[in-house]
Design a protein around this motif. Structure first.
Motif, PDB file in Angstrom:
ATOM      1  N   UNK A  97       9.635  -0.229   0.873  1.00 18.58           N
ATOM      2  CA  UNK A  97       9.980   0.553   2.174  1.00 18.58           C
ATOM      3  C   UNK A  97       9.098   1.903   2.078  1.00 18.58           C
ATOM      4  N   UNK A  98       8.381   2.282   1.052  1.00 20.62           N
ATOM      5  CA  UNK A  98       7.820   3.799   1.031  1.00 20.62           C
ATOM      6  C   UNK A  98       6.569   3.584   1.731  1.00 20.62           C
ATOM      7  N   UNK A  99       6.480   3.575   2.990  1.00 18.04           N
ATOM      8  CA  UNK A  99       5.393   3.447   3.903  1.00 18.04           C
ATOM      9  C   UNK A  99       4.550   4.458   3.913  1.00 18.04           C
ATOM     10  N   UNK A 124       2.710  -1.728   6.937  1.00 18.34           N
ATOM     11  CA  UNK A 124       2.902  -1.085   8.233  1.00 18.34           C
ATOM     12  C   UNK A 124       3.457  -1.652   9.310  1.00 18.34           C
ATOM     13  N   UNK A 125       3.186  -3.104   9.461  1.00 20.36           N
ATOM     14  CA  UNK A 125       3.871  -3.864  10.594  1.00 20.36           C
ATOM     15  C   UNK A 125       5.150  -4.141  10.238  1.00 20.36           C
ATOM     16  N   UNK A 126       5.675  -4.184   9.050  1.00 21.78           N
ATOM     17  CA  UNK A 126       6.937  -4.671   8.762  1.00 21.78           C
ATOM     18  C   UNK A 126       7.818  -3.567   8.782  1.00 21.78           C
ATOM     19  N   UNK A 127       7.342  -2.163   8.674  1.00 23.25           N
ATOM     20  CA  UNK A 127       7.993  -0.990   8.748  1.00 23.25           C
ATOM     21  C   UNK A 127       8.895  -0.888  10.031  1.00 23.25           C
ATOM     22  N   UNK A 128       9.801   0.014  10.020  1.00 23.89           N
ATOM     23  CA  UNK A 128      10.691   0.175  11.317  1.00 23.89           C
ATOM     24  C   UNK A 128      10.733   1.596  11.719  1.00 23.89           C
TER      25      UNK A 128
END
Length: 642
Positions: free
Chosen positions: A272-274, A303-307
């Motif tokens: 989760x550390x985008x 990047x696409x899985x981040x919120x």
């Protein structure tokens, strides 16, 4: 078979070979049954000296060390470390007799194993998740080296890399962590211990070693230790380059260093550390390491899985891939298609979510300034921009396209497959309810140009007209490029005439509709269409017609009949002048007597061009081949004679 990912086929081939009549074990059995040798002689023949005697007979099949290594590799791909170890036991001359019984493989002769043999066995243990067995391979190698005095079988960088990659894996047999030597499912200490032992033995880790180390930390969900492994690699690299005193972007990277950076980006993305993953992507380039297709795929995935989804940064990755000639893998292509569809649905429904008590729009209008430089309107929704950039990334120039050898099947990705993928993206965009802009259609035309598909290019131009969009310079140029690759000057002429009189043909007075004003580069492109078709024709009359088209285009520019271009720039362009003079000379020498007036005019133009100042000095070989040079010399002869 093993290299194609078919290890079971390789095992069937082994059994087929072992059943051949001239396989060495079958030859010995026949001699034994015939009474030509006794049992003691048979045991001697199974030794190294006896096998060498059998190898002298070319009709007898005796597996060598390469064959044994390949068989072991087949077992390694299947994760069968027990059978892989049995191959090694047979190579070392072990048997099933005696107090300490060892499993041996049938048909394997006694031969000296190499470092590849031991590394393959360690890889089998890695696939099986058996670190304890892999560590025993390390001890076997050291014991073999000390016993025989052969330095060729001492552990190397590949050995330790495999052992490090075996850490923190689950056993394939029991689906649980193995003995205490594995270091535990969430404990990467064993991997760092192996790295220290590797350095202590005087073996320098490479990029693949650090990639394996960082992957272990990622499996253990210890992204802090993964970044620490990256720091250790950079410290080793700076120490190796300290004598050169070069800036870090000019220092020589470690072999396969990009793999370590990719693993670190992947570890940050999974945790989760985008932002950290994005910083690593930008930082690695300052260290002189270029991201490859796998790196871009890992970053775009996180990047696409981040919120919320980081669409702007994903577009940055796609533009980097386009500039570097990197082609998305099948997984990345599918993921981007799926994401763009989701973004389109959210934009169409104006979906909002609640964050900290406030309604927040998930997807906003893009205001990225870099998009406007590429023909994308600043008010275009992010879904359309994402679709467009994906299409552009799929369409690569042959001079800049880079194939990643680790991605199987990429080099065979030809124009038909590319064209299919691009149009699938476009159809998916239309299916999502989005209205394509001119940048999307230009991407379609570019794909048609690469494939030389005139019919599809005409269909795209009709769609642009039906949607009421204003074509720009890129639209007309890509359509003409399609004509060039298809060697269809008639289509190029239609596109040229339509573009230069677009407003009149549409019969509208709106300021939003304007004619295309070609420049010097556009003229050069149109001439190249004529030249390309001329070279492909054997019909004498059709070649004369194409020569006339080039001459007519030259006259239109010189006399400013239909094209208004700066005359100085036109007459100083060596490539255009040489193309025109060659067309004139070819027309003069090949035209019939019924074209006397046209022949005289072509000869006058050839003399006119031959006297230009730009053709008096040295001419670049890139624009003047042998035939063009002869045509110029003939035109200069006419000029001097005149």
């Amino acid at each position: 078979a093993v290299s194609l990912g078919k290890p079971r086929v390789a095992l069937r081939l082994w059994n087929l070979m072992r059943n051949q009549p001239n396989f060495y074990t079958n030859v010995l059995s026949r001699k034994l049954r015939a009474g030509r040798i006794i049992c003691d002689d048979a045991e001697q023949l199974m030794g190294r000296a006896g096998l060498q005697a059998l190898e002298a007979d070319e009709t007898v099949i005796v597996p060598d060390v390469i064959c044994c290594n390949t068989l072991m590799n087949a077992y390694a791909k299947l994760g069968d470390n027990v059978m892989a170890r049995s191959v090694l036991n047979s190579m070392l001359g072990a048997n099933n007799d005696g107090d300490e019984k060892m499993l041996c493989h049938e048909g394997i002769p006694m031969t000296t194993p190499t470092v590849v043999t031991y590394n393959t066995l360690a890889d089998a243990c890695k696939v099986a998740g058996e670190l304890g067995e892999a560590l025993e391979v390390l001890q076997l190698m050291k014991h073999h080296a000390s016993k025989t005095g052969e330095n060729s079988v001492v552990p190397d960088a590949m050995t330790y890399t495999i052992l490090i990659g075996t850490c923190a894996r689950k056993s394939k047999q029991q689906q649980q962590s193995r003995d205490i030597r594995s270091g535990g499912e969430r404990d990467p200490d064993m991997a760092f211990s192996l790295l220290d032992r590797m350095i202590y033995d005087g073996i320098k880790p490479n990029g693949v070693t650090y990639c394996a180390l960082i992957d272990v930390c990622s499996r253990c969900r210890r992204v802090d230790l993964a970044l620490n492994g990256l720091r250790i690699m950079l410290k080793q690299r700076s120490g190796a380059n300290i004598t050169n005193a070069l800036p870090r972007n000019q220092q020589r990277p470690l072999p396969n260093e990009v793999g370590a950076w990719t693993a670190a980006i992947n570890a940050c993305g999974k945790s989760g550390r985008t932002d950290t993953a994005l910083r690593l992507f930008r930082t690695m380039q300052s260290f002189g390491v270029k991201p490859n297709a796998v790196t871009c795929g890992c970053l775009s995935d996180c990047l696409l899985k981040s919120e919320p989804m980081r669409i702007s940064e994903t577009l940055e990755v796609l533009r980097y891939m386009k500039s570097e000639g990197l082609v998305p893998s099948e997984v990345m292509y599918t993921s981007l298609m799926d994401t763009a569809t989701k973004v389109a649905v959210m934009e169409n429904t104006n979906l909002r979510v609640t964050k900290d008590g406030l309604h927040v729009q998930v997807v906003e209008k893009t205001t990225d300034s870099s998009s406007t430089d590429k023909g994308i309107s600043p008010n275009t929704t992010k879904a359309i921009v994402l679709y467009t950039e994906l299409m552009r990334c799929l369409i690569q120039d042959e001079t800049t396209r880079v194939y990643d050898k680790s991605l199987r099947g990429e080099p065979n990705d030809g124009h038909p497959n590319m064209l299919l993928k691009v149009f699938l993206v476009f159809q998916e965009m239309k299916k999502s309810g989005l209205k394509p802009d001119i940048a999307c259609y230009n991407s379609l035309l570019r794909a048609c140009a690469k494939a030389g598909d005139i019919e599809l290019a005409q269909d795209v131009l009709r769609r642009i007209d039906d949607d009421g969009l204003q074509p720009n310079r890129a639209t007309w140029r890509e359509a003409i490029k399609a004509a060039k690759n298809a060697k269809r000057s008639d289509f190029a002429d239609d596109v040229w005439n339509t573009g230069t009189s677009y407003r009149e043909k549409r019969n509208v007075n709106s300021r939003d509709v304007s004619n295309w004003t070609p420049n010097l580069a556009d003229v050069e492109l149109l001439m190249s269409v004529y030249v390309a078709e001329t070279k492909s024709l054997n019909d004498h009359k059709k070649r004369i017609i194409l020569h006339q088209k080039i001459i007519q285009l030259y006259e239109n520019i010189v006399h400013r009949k239909t094209i208004n271009i700066a005359m100085d720039e036109f007459l100083e362009n060596q490539k255009l002048m040489l193309t025109a003079v060659r067309a004139c000379v070819s027309f003069v020498t090949s035209a019939g007597k019924d074209l006397k007036q046209e022949t005289k005019r072509a000869k006058d133009i050839a003399c006119e061009i031959a006297g230009l100042e730009c053709l008096q000095g040295k001419i670049s070989p890139s624009v003047c081949d042998v035939k063009t040079k002869k045509a110029l010399q003939l035109a200069q002869t006419w000029l001097y004679a005149f």
